[in-house]
Motif scaffolding. Structure first.
Motif, mmCIF file in Angstrom:
data_model
loop_
_atom_site.group_PDB
_atom_site.id
_atom_site.type_symbol
_atom_site.label_atom_id
_atom_site.label_comp_id
_atom_site.label_asym_id
_atom_site.label_seq_id
_atom_site.Cartn_x
_atom_site.Cartn_y
_atom_site.Cartn_z
ATOM 1 N N GLU A 89 3.180 -6.793 2.846
ATOM 2 C CA GLU A 89 3.639 -7.085 4.203
ATOM 3 C C GLU A 89 3.431 -5.906 5.155
ATOM 4 O O GLU A 89 3.516 -6.054 6.370
ATOM 5 C CB GLU A 89 5.115 -7.507 4.203
ATOM 6 N N TYR A 90 3.172 -4.709 4.594
ATOM 7 C CA TYR A 90 2.885 -3.528 5.409
ATOM 8 C C TYR A 90 1.420 -3.155 5.207
ATOM 9 O O TYR A 90 1.034 -2.714 4.124
ATOM 10 C CB TYR A 90 3.772 -2.353 5.015
ATOM 11 N N GLU A 91 0.610 -3.300 6.245
ATOM 12 C CA GLU A 91 -0.804 -2.973 6.115
ATOM 13 C C GLU A 91 -1.011 -1.470 6.229
ATOM 14 O O GLU A 91 -0.533 -0.832 7.170
ATOM 15 C CB GLU A 91 -1.626 -3.676 7.196
ATOM 16 N N TYR A 105 1.450 -8.572 10.019
ATOM 17 C CA TYR A 105 2.074 -7.578 9.144
ATOM 18 C C TYR A 105 3.313 -6.975 9.800
ATOM 19 O O TYR A 105 3.481 -7.018 11.020
ATOM 20 C CB TYR A 105 1.084 -6.448 8.827
#
Length: 654
Positions: A29-31, A275
């Motif tokens: 979920e965190y690019e 994201y």
């Protein structure tokens, strides 16, 4: 199956930069923005080739092949090999107490172990003494050395009886390559059996490599220093720091780090709603501001502002909080001073003023001093770790391409000449300077470059000529002196009658456009002038055949400028592709999938690929055409900036 939360050396290095990043890493979920094109970047820098060259020093070495994420498998393979009394292992894996590492090269002789970290970074083997300077480790070496310290710590945990000596294996800037085509022994390929993406020439032996161009630097002193002093965080011991990072990561606990200047290049910053943005989460937690307010320009966005770090420590984060006293505005005669330029940027940002600021009278005087016809030149060069030819040093500059535009007094523009040497195994610099001499001696008008690169390169070629046996070297050296000035590293002193005028300095002294932000790169100045100049909009939105310019690489119907939503699309983004199937959003990991030459790094990488023998002729042709278009656009971009300045001066005079 849930992936074990082990502290790897890459995560350890991430935590050194900002401990909060441990919480965001490896979460879909965190690019992580930095993971884009890392493979391509490593290839362009020659890091993987250097690693394969380093392995050639150990012909009996055994590589542990396997995925980093299959921790148990690669660690078990390593354990089996380490049962041997004497062994050399490439990429051995160690998994102990929630910590996981892979080592570049490990040499085992009983309990005496040599830990070797390979880097493509260069060093002077003759002059180096220590990486410790005045109680710290400067110059970016701290990242490498803490990496090794972490590896040594994990290895010692796994095998307490070992006596571990640590070293860096680096490129030796004092060495001279003694074989031709060294780079061709280590070919960059799309698919290979190992992580490096390098295909080593079949049957290659250590003797084929000539005199070594790598050197081994002991870092035992630095390891003791880090273990005892932990200079990056003296409040904790090194062991305490490792344990803390390990526990927080294992428990998926966010370490709260104070926001500050280190946030500037946060990998977890994104405005993509797909994201989560770790950057914005940190700022919201600590400031309670909305994302819109967090995105306001920061203190460190001010151009070349060295006081920003101190001001951030004092609590000033946003540009709107700055005062003239913070900036220390001091005027200069006949130009914008650097401090005035910073304050102009701040004032325009705060007020929302989008109009350019121009020192009109001084710019007019500057333009009036130039002699027609005006010559705009740009070089493409490379400096590779593994030299293409014998007699060259690692990272010695090679000049393989130039473009030359001429602007005549009537305003007509000619792409007068270009040069590109991609011949395999040929040192191009002397033919390059001969071609440049022939091109620039066609007239005696002013010559322009953008920033220092071209002047630096001709100084390099001057010194190469000085020790060469070229019959025309004196003539070529005289030519170099006529169009340049000596750099500080040159023993000879001169300033030429046609010393190249730096268009970058013209921008700095006389022109500021808010669209440039804190950048004066030609890639940022160009769209700014295209958006602000009605003349450029009218001219370059038309086909080449209708605007009074010539081109050596674009057909007569080509249009350099397009607009989307009222904003200019950078002409670099509009360059025709080399391969039709390339994704414009990102360069693929493989060299063969480079579509367009739209930035300098891609140009260097493409040139490096052309130095390999087995490139299909069709691909060679496509890459050459891409390089030529890219370099032509570089000099045309300079022409466009000049045309903007000329029109401003004329408009105000009328």
């Amino acid at each position: 199956m849930t992936q074990p939360r082990y502290l790897t050396k890459s995560r350890f290095k991430l935590a050194l930069d900002c401990p909060t990043k441990l919480y965001y890493t490896r979460k879909p979920e965190y690019e992580n923005q930095s993971e884009t094109d890392t493979f391509l970047q490593a290839l362009a820098q020659g890091g993987f080739q250097v690693e394969e060259l380093a392995r050639m020093q150990y012909p009996k070495g055994v590589a542990i092949v396997g995925d980093d994420f299959n921790y148990d498998l690669v660690a078990t393979r390593t354990e089996e090999l380490l049962k041997q009394e004497n062994v050399v292992i490439f990429e051995p894996a160690f998994l102990v107490d929630g910590l996981f590492i892979r080592v570049d090269i490990l040499v085992k002789k009983g309990n005496n172990i040599q830990l070797i970290e390979v880097k493509a970074k260069s060093i002077s083997s003759e002059r180096h003494t220590s990486f410790i300077k005045r109680g710290r480790i400067p110059g970016g070496w701290d990242v490498y050395l803490y990496d090794i310290a972490f590896q040594k710590y994990v290895m010692q945990l796994a095998y307490p009886q070992w006596q571990i000596a640590s070293s860096l294996l680096l490129v030796d800037k004092d060495a001279t390559c003694t074989v031709d085509g060294l780079n061709q022994y280590f070919k960059i390929v799309e698919n290979s059996d190992n992580r490096t993406g390098i295909l080593v020439k079949e049957g290659l032996t250590k003797d084929d490599l000539g005199e070594p161009i790598l050197c081994t630097i002991s870092v035992d002193e630095e390891m003791d220093f880090i273990q005892q002093e932990n200079p990056l965080n003296p409040m904790q011991s090194f062991e305490e720091m490792v344990h803390y990072f390990k526990e927080q990561y294992a428990n998926d606990t966010k370490i709260n780090t104070l926001i500050g200047r280190h946030c500037k290049d946060c990998e977890f910053k994104t405005d993509d709603a797909t994201y989560k943005s770790g950057y914005h989460e940190c700022w919201q937690e600590q400031t309670k501001l909305s994302i819109e307010k967090i995105n306001q320009p920061k203190v460190w966005d001010v151009w070349n502002f060295r006081r920003s770090a101190r001001l951030v420590e004092e609590g000033k984060l946003f540009m709107k909080e700055l005062t003239e006293n913070d900036v220390g505005v001091e005027p200069a005669a006949g130009r914008m001073s650097t401090s005035e330029r910073r304050w102009i940027q701040i004032e325009k940002q705060i007020s929302g003023d989008t109009t350019p600021y121009i020192e009109l009278d001084d710019l007019r005087d500057e333009l009036a001093s130039w002699k027609f016809p005006l010559n705009f030149i740009d070089f493409e060069t490379t400096a590779v770790a593994l030299p293409f030819t014998a007699g060259r040093k690692p990272y010695e500059q090679l000049a393989f391409q130039f473009s030359h535009h001429i602007v005549y007094e009537d305003g007509s523009v000619e792409h007068f000449n270009e040069y590109l040497n991609t011949e395999i195994g040929v040192f191009p610099n002397f033919d390059f300077i001969r071609a440049l001499k022939k091109s620039l001696e066609i007239n005696d008008g002013s010559i322009f470059r953008y920033h220092n690169h071209e002047n630096t390169i001709v100084n390099v070629i001057y010194n190469q000529l000085k020790i060469s046996d070229e019959e025309d070297k004196e003539e070529l050296m005289d030519f170099i002196q006529s169009i340049s000035h000596n750099t500080g590293s040159n023993a000879d002193t001169w300033t030429g009658d046609r010393d190249m005028i730096d268009l970058y300095q013209i921008v700095l002294k006389y022109y500021y456009n808010p669209e440039m932000g804190g950048s004066n790169s030609i890639k940022d100045v160009l769209p700014a002038v295209l958006n602000s100049s009605a003349h450029l909009k009218e001219k370059y939105c038309q086909p080449i055949s209708k605007i009074g310019i010539s081109s050596l690489n674009f057909d007569k119907d080509y249009i350099f400028l397009e607009y989307e939503n009222g904003k200019a699309v950078s002409p670099y983004q509009l360059l025709p592709p080399i391969f039709d199937d390339w994704d414009k959003d990102s360069l693929e990991a493989a060299i063969t999938e480079i579509e367009g030459i739209s930035d300098g790094g891609a140009a260097l990488t493409a040139y490096g690929k052309l130095q390999f023998e087995e490139v299909p002729e069709e691909e060679v042709k496509a890459i050459r055409e891409g390089l030529l278009r890219y370099c032509e656009l570089d000099t045309l971009a300079m022409v466009m900036i000049y045309e903007c300045f000329r029109e401003v001066v004329r408009r105000e005079a009328s």
